[in-house]
Motif scaffolding. Structure first.
Motif, mmCIF file in Angstrom:
data_model
loop_
_atom_site.group_PDB
_atom_site.id
_atom_site.type_symbol
_atom_site.label_atom_id
_atom_site.label_comp_id
_atom_site.label_asym_id
_atom_site.label_seq_id
_atom_site.Cartn_x
_atom_site.Cartn_y
_atom_site.Cartn_z
ATOM 1 N N LYS A 291 -16.516 -0.936 8.528
ATOM 2 C CA LYS A 291 -16.123 -0.178 7.780
ATOM 3 C C LYS A 291 -16.065 1.312 8.030
ATOM 4 O O LYS A 291 -16.848 1.793 9.032
ATOM 5 N N PHE A 292 -14.984 2.232 7.671
ATOM 6 C CA PHE A 292 -14.984 3.555 7.879
ATOM 7 C C PHE A 292 -14.592 4.218 6.501
ATOM 8 O O PHE A 292 -14.342 3.561 5.680
ATOM 9 N N VAL B 295 -13.001 2.133 3.746
ATOM 10 C CA VAL B 295 -11.864 1.312 4.172
ATOM 11 C C VAL B 295 -12.618 0.090 5.107
ATOM 12 O O VAL B 295 -13.307 0.624 6.045
ATOM 13 N N GLU B 296 -12.181 -1.028 4.659
ATOM 14 C CA GLU B 296 -12.532 -2.166 5.548
ATOM 15 C C GLU B 296 -11.526 -2.329 6.643
ATOM 16 O O GLU B 296 -10.443 -2.476 6.582
ATOM 17 N N ALA B 297 -11.997 -2.583 7.919
ATOM 18 C CA ALA B 297 -10.930 -2.951 9.184
ATOM 19 C C ALA B 297 -11.497 -3.891 10.006
ATOM 20 O O ALA B 297 -12.591 -4.212 9.918
ATOM 21 N N CYS C 249 -5.652 1.572 7.402
ATOM 22 C CA CYS C 249 -5.303 2.191 6.280
ATOM 23 C C CYS C 249 -3.981 1.853 5.405
ATOM 24 O O CYS C 249 -4.151 1.782 4.181
ATOM 25 N N ASP C 250 -3.144 1.414 6.055
ATOM 26 C CA ASP C 250 -1.837 0.640 5.483
ATOM 27 C C ASP C 250 -2.492 -0.469 4.786
ATOM 28 O O ASP C 250 -1.903 -0.901 3.550
ATOM 29 N N GLU C 251 -3.258 -1.270 5.563
ATOM 30 C CA GLU C 251 -3.656 -2.482 4.661
ATOM 31 C C GLU C 251 -4.663 -2.334 3.433
ATOM 32 O O GLU C 251 -4.531 -2.774 2.486
ATOM 33 N N ALA C 252 -5.283 -1.096 3.514
ATOM 34 C CA ALA C 252 -6.203 -0.820 2.520
ATOM 35 C C ALA C 252 -5.459 0.320 1.356
ATOM 36 O O ALA C 252 -5.873 0.228 0.265
ATOM 37 N N GLY C 253 -4.263 0.197 1.726
ATOM 38 C CA GLY C 253 -3.457 1.178 0.633
ATOM 39 C C GLY C 253 -3.313 2.565 0.800
ATOM 40 O O GLY C 253 -3.304 3.389 -0.110
ATOM 41 N N GLY D 67 -17.937 3.335 10.976
ATOM 42 C CA GLY D 67 -18.577 4.583 10.709
ATOM 43 C C GLY D 67 -17.625 5.859 10.836
ATOM 44 O O GLY D 67 -18.220 6.904 10.721
ATOM 45 N N MET D 68 -16.483 5.623 11.260
ATOM 46 C CA MET D 68 -15.508 6.940 11.428
ATOM 47 C C MET D 68 -15.656 7.580 10.226
ATOM 48 O O MET D 68 -15.419 6.985 9.148
#
Lengths: 493, 240
Positions: free
Chosen positions: B7-8, B15-17, B27-31, B71-72
């Motif tokens: 996550k960041f 956001v989960e990546a 970010c695209d995937e998370a909307g 953690g970003m």
């Protein structure tokens, strides 16, 4: 209605005493574009020459060269914010020819017609109500601060209502067919990009009868002005002339398509049935050093005698009939002004313009009840050609677009003969006549300014279009002596 | 093997990546929309335009070429970044010739749409008015160099997706230009209208001939919703 205050022509008290003079009106107001007028006096102090100069330049014919041909209908409509539709459709028709399409689908043809008649309705309403009616209803000599559309609305509230709502309706027609009121997009080579939605059709149907009624009421009001100023109406800035317009295959009024007809001052045919592609055999243009606007004339009659008038007056004089009932009745009554001949009065442009508005509104109504407008067959195709010419009757008259395209689909040359350009010589003659009739002495009086502007406005010139302009549209009048030195200038912003 | 997820945080949103994703992809995937021009989801990233630059862990980095990491802390939608992006967009406008009123891509142009989204009213930089010509030598496609923003999407698509090398850059810095691999113009290349390179241009530089203005005003891609709305809709749907 208030009386029109017209100063009568007077003898020139300075005649014989003054040297040559030249008057310049710069800029001309309440017209679309930027122009000026110069009046040159001879040694005796009499009007020797009057000229209507177009002092703006745009150069569309040059800078569309190299662009792709399907871009042209969208680019050239940027010539003008008043009549973009006319240029959009004119270029669109020329691109149909390039695309090898001689017959559009019914939906495409009727969508374009609907848009065009909406355009002519709104533009003619703009000229008559917003630009011309202050002169006609408040008087040529009414104070400048009052002689404008706001003054008209205060004195004649119903006229203000017609002005706003008739124009708005025409613009709604444009938006319904082309996506927006100004600079719409409908034409693509060989057809259109959309049909008329049922929602838009129903919204337009709701108000069309009211629009027709208001156009008829406006005509009645204008007729009452004419009947109370018969001599002025008949003689002001007037002269016999030839006329030219498109007419349909049956000789009836057709503002969207047809062939060219030209008639002389007696109504005798000069040419008939001229297809757009053949225009160069019949028309030619002359360049004069003092104006950016060219001088077209009928080739067979030469530059001195070949000039003609276009626009609503020409549309009425040239057509055999109008195919919508109320406008046809109005046409017959109008033509009676000519006592069996043509109507030559310059102020009659306004009467003719109102009849055209009625015709447009009636045609719009007819189209709104035609199911073809909801058709889905929008584009036809054909064998590509290298050249395309098209003619349309724009609000101000005959508009010609001519393009050549290379094998890469890029425009290699363009020629636009715009309605106002067609009227160039006629406007100069009207200015000359007013100068002769109304110039008293060597001063540029308010009365002279007003009368010159009224004469020019009758033609509803669009100077931006005619020079293919930027900026404001004020009137400048300059008085010059025989050597060309300016001795007086007056500007009306 | 399933990639590891982590996550960041971007603008206060977690956001989960998954490993291997770039910041912009995650970010695209998370909307969450990060403005971009040269990035295309079907092409490898190039980091050309710098519009997607975010403040990542306190440093400015292009989100399309920065791998997402656990953690970003990322700043994206801030007044300063919006202003910076607007400046980049303005420069792209003035360095080319972009007459939106009649452009074939108007309403469907990512540069124009980004200008609207970022609140660009009119460029504040002086127009350069470069003299560029159309290459219309190809029977089905034309290149309008006036519109090119040097995003390199066509170069990447031609090489990676089409297996061709139709496009490339020539020159450096302000003199950089898009060129084709034939002296006689696009018509002498192997380019075909069905190529991926013909469909990825964000502006109206690479255009399929005779198919223009067919979508009416009001129905074009960005007429009703701003650019990025499709991405943001994912998050809205998820929340509802």
């Amino acid at each position: 209605m208030s009386d029109v205050q017209v100063s009568q022509p007077q003898g020139n008290p300075l005649k014989g005493r003054l040297g040559p003079r030249k008057i310049v009106i710069d800029p001309v107001t309440r017209v679309e574009g930027h122009g000026k007028v110069t009046i040159k006096l001879n040694e005796a102090g009499e009007v020797e020459q009057a000229r209507f100069h177009i002092v703006e330049f745009r150069g569309f014919e040059r800078f569309i060269c190299g662009r792709m041909y399907w871009e042209v209908p969208v680019i050239v409509q940027r010539l003008c914010g008043i009549c973009p539709v006319s240029h959009h459709l004119g270029a669109g028709k020329a691109m149909d020819v390039i695309a090898g399409v001689d017959q559009l689908t019914p939906t495409a043809e009727k969508m374009r017609r609907l848009m065009h008649y909406g355009q002519v309705l709104q533009s003619n309403a703009l000229n008559f109500f917003h630009l011309a009616s202050p002169d006609l209803l408040l008087g040529f000599e009414a104070p400048v601060a009052q002689r404008n559309i706001i003054g008209v609305i205060e004195a004649f509230p119903q006229v203000g209502k017609w002005a706003i709502f008739i124009r708005k309706y025409g613009q709604q027609v444009i938006a319904a067919t082309g996506g927006r009121r100004i600079h719409p997009r409908l034409c693509i080579p060989g057809g259109v990009n959309q049909n008329l939605t049922v929602e838009n059709r129903d919204a337009l149907r709701k108000d069309i009868d009211q629009i027709i009624n208001w156009c008829c009421e406006a005509l009645e009001l204008h007729k009452s002005f004419v009947h109370s100023h018969e001599t002025l109406h008949e003689t002001f800035a007037s002269f016999p002339s030839s006329y030219m317009s498109l007419v349909g295959a049956d000789g009836g009024m057709d503002l969207y398509d047809g062939t060219l007809r030209a008639i002389d001052a007696d109504g005798e045919s000069i040419f008939e049935g001229v297809r757009p592609v053949d225009y160069r055999d019949y028309l030619t243009e002359e360049v004069r050093s003092w104006s950016y606007m060219k001088f077209p004339h009928i080739r067979s009659l030469g530059r001195e005698d070949g000039w003609y008038r276009v626009g609503p007056l020409a549309q009425l004089n040239c057509c055999a009939f109008i195919g919508t009932p109320i406008a046809e009745i109005a046409r017959k009554e109008f033509m009676a002004l000519g006592h069996g001949g043509l109507v030559h009065a310059t102020l009659a442009y306004h009467w003719a313009r109102l009849i055209c508005m009625i015709h447009c509104a009636e045609t719009i109504k007819k189209l709104l009840f035609d199911d073809d407008l909801q058709g889905t067959d929008l584009v036809a195709s054909g064998q590509r050609r290298s050249e395309g010419v098209a003619i349309i009757e724009a609000p101000r008259g005959t508009l010609l677009h001519h393009y050549a395209v290379d094998h890469n689909d890029q425009v290699t040359s363009a020629n636009l003969i715009v309605s106002t350009t067609n009227n160039n010589e006629a406007m100069n003659r009207s200015v000359t006549k007013v100068a002769i009739d109304y110039l008293a002495g060597h001063e540029i009086t308010e009365g002279l300014l007003n009368h010159i502007e009224v004469a020019i406005r009758a033609y509803d010139p669009c100077l931006s279009c005619a020079t293919h302009a930027l900026g404001q549209m004020p009137l400048v009048v300059t008085l010059e002596d025989a050597e060309g030195s300016v001795i007086a200038t007056r500007i009306k912003e | 093997m399933v990639a590891a997820s982590f996550k960041f945080n971007i603008d206060g949103i977690e956001v989960e990546a998954t490993e291997g994703q770039s910041v912009i992809e995650a970010c695209d995937e998370a909307g969450i929309y990060i403005p971009r021009l040269c990035h295309h989801p079907e092409l490898p990233p190039s980091g050309n335009c710098r519009v997607c630059t975010c403040k990542i862990n306190g440093r400015h980095s292009a989100a399309c070429v920065t791998p997402a990491a656990h953690g970003m802390v990322i700043e994206n939608d801030t007044p300063q970044l919006t202003s910076d992006r607007r400046a980049v967009i303005e420069m792209l406008f003035v360095e080319g010739n972009h007459p939106c009123p009649y452009c074939v891509a108007s309403g469907d142009c990512e540069l124009q749409a980004l200008g609207y989204r970022l609140g660009m009213v009119a460029p504040t930089q002086p127009y350069q008015w470069p003299e560029r010509k159309i290459d219309a030598t190809h029977p089905d496609i034309y290149l309008d160099h006036d519109r090119c923003i040097l995003c390199s999407r066509c170069i990447r698509a031609s090489r990676m997706e089409d297996g061709k090398t139709v496009f490339g850059f020539e020159g450096r810095g302000i003199a950089m230009r898009l060129n084709v691999d034939a002296q006689g113009g696009l018509g002498e290349t192997q380019m075909a209208a069905i190529d991926k390179a013909a469909s990825v241009c964000p502006v109206a530089c690479i255009v399929i001939k005779r198919h223009n203005y067919q979508v009416p005003n009001g129905s074009r891609r960005f007429d009703k919703t701003p650019i990025g709305s499709d991405i943001e809709a994912k998050r809205t749907r998820r929340q509802s």
